[in-house]
Design a protein around this motif. Structure first.
Motif, PDB file in Angstrom:
ATOM      1  N   ALA A  76     -19.964  58.777 -22.861  1.00  0.00           N
ATOM      2  CA  ALA A  76     -19.608  57.391 -22.507  1.00  0.00           C
ATOM      3  C   ALA A  76     -20.565  56.779 -21.496  1.00  0.00           C
ATOM      4  O   ALA A  76     -20.573  55.559 -21.303  1.00  0.00           O
ATOM      5  N   THR A  77     -21.399  57.590 -20.848  1.00  0.00           N
ATOM      6  CA  THR A  77     -22.373  57.024 -19.912  1.00  0.00           C
ATOM      7  C   THR A  77     -23.425  56.202 -20.629  1.00  0.00           C
ATOM      8  O   THR A  77     -24.113  55.404 -20.000  1.00  0.00           O
ATOM      9  N   GLY A  78     -23.590  56.410 -21.950  1.00  0.00           N
ATOM     10  CA  GLY A  78     -24.569  55.656 -22.717  1.00  0.00           C
ATOM     11  C   GLY A  78     -25.984  56.140 -22.535  1.00  0.00           C
ATOM     12  O   GLY A  78     -26.925  55.486 -22.969  1.00  0.00           O
ATOM     13  N   LEU A  79     -26.173  57.318 -21.916  1.00  0.00           N
ATOM     14  CA  LEU A  79     -27.516  57.818 -21.646  1.00  0.00           C
ATOM     15  C   LEU A  79     -28.061  58.702 -22.765  1.00  0.00           C
ATOM     16  O   LEU A  79     -29.259  59.001 -22.789  1.00  0.00           O
ATOM     17  N   PHE A  80     -27.174  59.121 -23.688  1.00  0.00           N
ATOM     18  CA  PHE A  80     -27.589  60.136 -24.653  1.00  0.00           C
ATOM     19  C   PHE A  80     -27.230  59.730 -26.069  1.00  0.00           C
ATOM     20  O   PHE A  80     -26.197  59.105 -26.324  1.00  0.00           O
ATOM     21  N   ASN A  81     -28.116  60.156 -26.986  1.00  0.00           N
ATOM     22  CA  ASN A  81     -27.841  59.973 -28.410  1.00  0.00           C
ATOM     23  C   ASN A  81     -26.966  61.096 -28.957  1.00  0.00           C
ATOM     24  O   ASN A  81     -26.175  60.890 -29.881  1.00  0.00           O
ATOM     25  N   ASP A  82     -27.116  62.314 -28.416  1.00  0.00           N
ATOM     26  CA  ASP A  82     -26.372  63.470 -28.915  1.00  0.00           C
ATOM     27  C   ASP A  82     -26.125  64.429 -27.759  1.00  0.00           C
ATOM     28  O   ASP A  82     -26.960  64.568 -26.849  1.00  0.00           O
ATOM     29  N   ILE A  83     -24.964  65.103 -27.821  1.00  0.00           N
ATOM     30  CA  ILE A  83     -24.592  66.093 -26.800  1.00  0.00           C
ATOM     31  C   ILE A  83     -24.001  67.311 -27.527  1.00  0.00           C
ATOM     32  O   ILE A  83     -23.101  67.165 -28.360  1.00  0.00           O
ATOM     33  N   ARG A  84     -24.517  68.498 -27.212  1.00  0.00           N
ATOM     34  CA  ARG A  84     -23.984  69.748 -27.771  1.00  0.00           C
ATOM     35  C   ARG A  84     -23.619  70.687 -26.622  1.00  0.00           C
ATOM     36  O   ARG A  84     -24.373  70.823 -25.660  1.00  0.00           O
ATOM     37  N   LEU A  85     -22.452  71.317 -26.773  1.00  0.00           N
ATOM     38  CA  LEU A  85     -22.004  72.286 -25.773  1.00  0.00           C
ATOM     39  C   LEU A  85     -22.120  73.689 -26.368  1.00  0.00           C
ATOM     40  O   LEU A  85     -21.556  73.967 -27.442  1.00  0.00           O
ATOM     41  N   LEU A  86     -22.839  74.565 -25.702  1.00  0.00           N
ATOM     42  CA  LEU A  86     -23.038  75.951 -26.132  1.00  0.00           C
ATOM     43  C   LEU A  86     -22.616  76.894 -25.008  1.00  0.00           C
ATOM     44  O   LEU A  86     -22.582  76.515 -23.835  1.00  0.00           O
ATOM     45  N   ARG A  87     -22.328  78.165 -25.452  1.00  0.00           N
ATOM     46  CA  ARG A  87     -21.852  79.155 -24.467  1.00  0.00           C
ATOM     47  C   ARG A  87     -22.688  80.415 -24.589  1.00  0.00           C
ATOM     48  O   ARG A  87     -22.922  80.924 -25.686  1.00  0.00           O
ATOM     49  N   ASP A  88     -23.122  80.915 -23.445  1.00  0.00           N
ATOM     50  CA  ASP A  88     -23.810  82.198 -23.374  1.00  0.00           C
ATOM     51  C   ASP A  88     -23.064  83.037 -22.353  1.00  0.00           C
ATOM     52  O   ASP A  88     -23.334  83.001 -21.143  1.00  0.00           O
ATOM     53  N   GLY A  89     -22.063  83.782 -22.875  1.00  0.00           N
ATOM     54  CA  GLY A  89     -21.169  84.500 -21.973  1.00  0.00           C
ATOM     55  C   GLY A  89     -20.343  83.502 -21.189  1.00  0.00           C
ATOM     56  O   GLY A  89     -19.654  82.642 -21.748  1.00  0.00           O
ATOM     57  N   ALA A  90     -20.392  83.608 -19.841  1.00  0.00           N
ATOM     58  CA  ALA A  90     -19.677  82.648 -18.992  1.00  0.00           C
ATOM     59  C   ALA A  90     -20.534  81.452 -18.629  1.00  0.00           C
ATOM     60  O   ALA A  90     -20.093  80.575 -17.885  1.00  0.00           O
ATOM     61  N   LEU A  91     -21.769  81.404 -19.150  1.00  0.00           N
ATOM     62  CA  LEU A  91     -22.674  80.281 -18.881  1.00  0.00           C
ATOM     63  C   LEU A  91     -22.420  79.170 -19.897  1.00  0.00           C
ATOM     64  O   LEU A  91     -22.472  79.411 -21.114  1.00  0.00           O
TER      65      LEU A  91
END
Length: 798
Positions: A86-101
């Motif tokens: 909603a900030t309007g700064l990005f065309n795409d956002i992906r959330l990934l997980r590497d263990g607890a990171l």
């Protein structure tokens, strides 16, 4: 039997199928892992953001609601992703997980590095840039493609409001390095649609022509090149509809309404057809009126301000005018915040409207302080002495406006505004702030030239109505040539006393030598001085008295005009004069320079005192009046009348005191002082010189007048320092009695000897004073008149 090519194609197809299966497996696996990342609840040990180029890491972390140490699940992560998007700064956002990171992989929207606008002429580029900025499109900011169509439609709407329905707007995006883009907006403004027809439907009381003449919008006509009245715009139509409502409401039709408005455009988008459907309703008259509320002033005094007449047709303008006059009457007594609300009560049976004025005077208001702003050259005391509203006194609407008018009439300021400012913690007090825009209040005139008879000519004059910001008038002039030398100095203090009594003096020395002139051979040496006092009668009228001494010495050469020869033979060639001048002025003009409303007039009498070598008097009247025709067009009338004669032992008005006509400030289109009686040259023996041309001699009767139609210059937005006009000038000078030897002289006023001209003029207030031009053509002239089509003056305005 399959060929090698067919076998190859089959092998390729099977290979593609195997590849597709592998991709599908990879996709399903990726989705599975992604779902697993969301499905499992875990505690975030750290957050890493990938893909940043320009956006700062802190900006992302502040906008991303998940914090280190927080336990999250798929729903929490989905909500956080939406908030970050909603900030309007990005065309795409992906959330990934590497263990607890937790890995936040973003694709930034490009930055808008350049905006270029082409093809616009009617609407200037800064105005369009401001409009784009209000829509979120600015160089250096994040670019959103979704905004483009909205911007295109907004620009088209903006041009449509100006009647340019054929306008086209095309936006082009150019990809640049470092995730930046350039935007080019190409505009084809097209032509403004012109009005071909205006039709009012439903009107019975008034003819179509009477109603359409009220409109600012007009049909295409001869003067279209000079005006944009035939150019359609939505704002103009709204104003015209309001004028139409006011027209009916001021004539008794209180139920009038505009039922609908249709604006049709031709297929080529060049022609506009307007149809206005109205319902007039019945006509009503005024019934009775009454004043209710807190009548803090005597009721009869307030009732005298009401202009509503029972039995007359209802007029909203008269109703509002009455309320305004009651408000103004209360404001004159310090009730500056008074509210007067008229409430009409309609009687449908008798078709009358009773008016009830609700009066609420509020509290009386006092002026705590009067401040001035913008007077960088003029001292505060110069402005303060023009104030009629005093500090610590109750605030009077009339006195506040009178003070403003007095500042405007000084001629020192191009604009004067007044504002009332409430005082904190004091409901019954205000401060007044008069804001002024200073303008040049002096004139500078200089010239250099050469004449065959006069040789080198040097002339200069400087006058300052606001000398060093003191409000005092100072003038100095010098004129030097082989035939004329003149020095003059004058000074006036308009506030010699605190009550507005003025005092001034003037000194002058003048030598006029015409020995080298082939026709007239004489000289006049004049020196003298005077002191004057002025007394105010009221805000507009003033009396002035001047007492002066003057010495005139004439030297006669071989040839002089007959009248001069005879005058010297009778009265001598040197005169000591004591002069008294009385004048009365009545100035109601709204400005000291380039007035646009009001009138002024003056009457002066100059008379030689007993004991003078000559006895004469001169009476003179000047008047001018402005009539506003529209917001920008004015009609001006000017007159200049004079009469002089001798008395006692003096046989006639001295020739050097005659009136003259013709020239820039008199009858334009004719040379200076060239109109009226003329005289042939007489030799020393008294006989007429053969083949001599008659010289202008002036006369003791002056009659000149002017009619000016003042109009605004096209394409000039600020006309406060420009004045353009069409004019008609007429007049001349006459003699009440002629010498018997002058056969060319005609006694008394003869209308057939009046000269006249028409032309166009322009005055421009420059940094060195007014610069004026006129281009005139005589329409009536005498055989002896000397014409001059183009005339120019520096230091003088119309």
């Amino acid at each position: 039997m399959p060929t090698a090519e067919t076998a190859s194609q089959g092998s390729l197809i099977q290979g593609n199928k195997r590849c597709m299966k592998r991709n599908l497996v990879v996709l399903v696996l990726a989705l599975f892992l992604s779902v697993q990342a969301y499905a499992e609840t875990f505690s975030v040990s750290d957050i890493r953001v990938d893909g940043l180029q320009r956006v700062e890491l802190g900006t992302v972390l502040r906008a991303f609601p998940v914090k280190v140490g927080e336990r999250v699940d798929q729903y929490r992560l989905a909500s956080a992703s939406r908030e970050l998007f909603a900030t309007g700064l990005f065309n795409d956002i992906r959330l990934l997980r590497d263990g607890a990171l937790l890995i936040v992989d973003v694709e930034e929207r490009p930055a808008l590095s350049r905006i270029e606008i082409k093809g616009n002429k009617v609407i200037e580029t800064p105005a369009l840039q401001d409009g784009l900025k209000s829509l979120g499109l600015t160089e250096g900011e994040v670019f959103q493609r979704a905004t483009l169509e909205r911007i295109r439609l907004e620009l088209l709407r903006l041009y449509a409001a100006q009647g340019r329905y054929g306008a086209q707007v095309e936006a082009k995006i150019e990809s640049l390095a470092e995730n930046r883009v350039g935007l080019t907006i190409d505009i084809k403004e097209g032509d403004t649609a012109t009005i071909r027809h205006i039709n009012v439907v439903g009107n019975r009381a008034f003819a179509d022509d009477d109603l359409t003449q009220l409109f600012e919008l007009q049909l295409t006509g001869f003067w279209d090149w000079f005006s944009d009245a035939d150019r359609y715009s939505r704002e103009k139509l709204s104003g015209d509809l309001e004028r139409l409502r006011s027209y009916y409401l001021d004539r008794g039709y209180i139920n009038f309404r505009v039922e609908s408005t249709q604006v049709s455009i031709s297929p080529d988008r060049r022609d506009v057809y307007i149809t206005i459907n109205v319902a007039e309703g019945d006509r009503y008259r005024f019934g009775s009126f009454e004043l209710v509320g807190d009548l803090i002033l005597p009721a009869e005094r307030l009732r005298s301000q009401v202009t509503v007449e029972p039995g007359a047709f209802f007029s909203r303008r008269e109703m509002v005018r009455s309320a305004d006059q009651i408000t103004r009457e209360l404001g004159g007594e310090g009730y500056l915040r008074a509210n007067v609300n008229p409430a009409p009560q309609v009687d449908e049976e008798t078709k009358t409207v009773d008016i009830r004025f609700f009066v609420n005077p509020e509290r009386r208001v006092y002026v705590r302080r009067i401040n001035f702003k913008g007077n960088t050259r003029t001292a505060d005391k110069v402005l303060r002495r023009e104030m009629r509203q005093m500090e610590a006194g109750w605030a009077s609407t009339e006195k506040i406006e009178t003070s403003k008018s007095r500042l405007e009439r000084l001629g020192f300021f191009s604009a004067v505004n007044v504002e009332t400012r409430p005082v904190a913690d004091a409901e019954d007090q205000i401060d007044l702030e008069y804001s002024v825009q200073e303008q040049l209040s002096g004139n500078l005139s200089a010239s250099i030239g050469f004449s065959q008879n006069s040789g080198m000519i040097l002339a200069a004059s400087v006058s300052q109505n606001n000398f060093l910001g003191t409000g005092n008038f100072v003038s100095f002039s010098i004129n030097n040539s082989s035939t004329n030398t003149e020095y003059a100095f004058s000074y006036t203090n308009p506030y010699y006393t605190i009550d507005g009594v003025s005092r001034g003096f003037r000194l002058f020395f003048r030598e006029q030598d015409f020995d080298e002139d082939d026709v007239s051979s004489f000289s006049i040496d004049t020196y003298g001085g005077a002191v004057n006092f002025g007394y105010p009668i009221d805000e507009y009228q003033r009396l002035r008295f001047e007492l002066g001494l003057e010495n005139q010495a004439l030297t006669v050469g071989d040839t002089v005009p007959t009248e001069i020869f005879d005058f010297i033979a009778t009265e001598g060639d040197e005169y000591n004069l004591g002069l008294l001048e009385f004048s009365w002025t009545d100035n109601h003009l709204n400005k000291g320079l380039l007035a646009t409303a009001g009138y002024s007039q003056s009457l002066s009498l100059e008379v030689a005192l007993p004991g003078s070598d000559l006895s004469y008097y001169k009476l003179r009247y000047r008047g001018q009046r402005y009539f506003p025709l529209t917001d920008n067009w004015l009609l001006s009338l000017k007159s200049n009348l004079g009469y002089g004669d001798s008395f006692g032992d003096t046989s006639e008005l001295p020739f050097f005191k005659n009136f003259y006509a013709g020239g820039f400030s008199s009858v334009r289109g004719f040379k200076n002082n060239s109109l009226g009686p003329r005289s042939f040259t007489t030799g020393a023996s008294g006989s007429t010189v053969p083949d001599s041309d008659p010289d202008p001699l002036g006369g003791n009767i002056l009659l000149t007048g002017s009619v000016e139609l003042i109009f605004p210059l096209p394409f000039v937005e600020d006309g406060s320092k420009l004045r353009s006009m069409f004019f008609f000038d007429a007049g001349s000078v006459f003699e009440s009695s002629c010498l018997a030897s002058n056969t060319t002289c005609v006694e008394n006023v003869d209308p057939s000897r009046v000269s006249a001209s028409v032309g166009v003029g322009l005055s421009w207030y420059t940094f060195i004073g007014p610069l004026s031009f006129s281009l005139a053509k005589p329409v009536r002239e005498q055989a002896s008149d000397e014409t001059e089509m183009f005339q120019f003056a520096l230091g003088r305005s119309f």
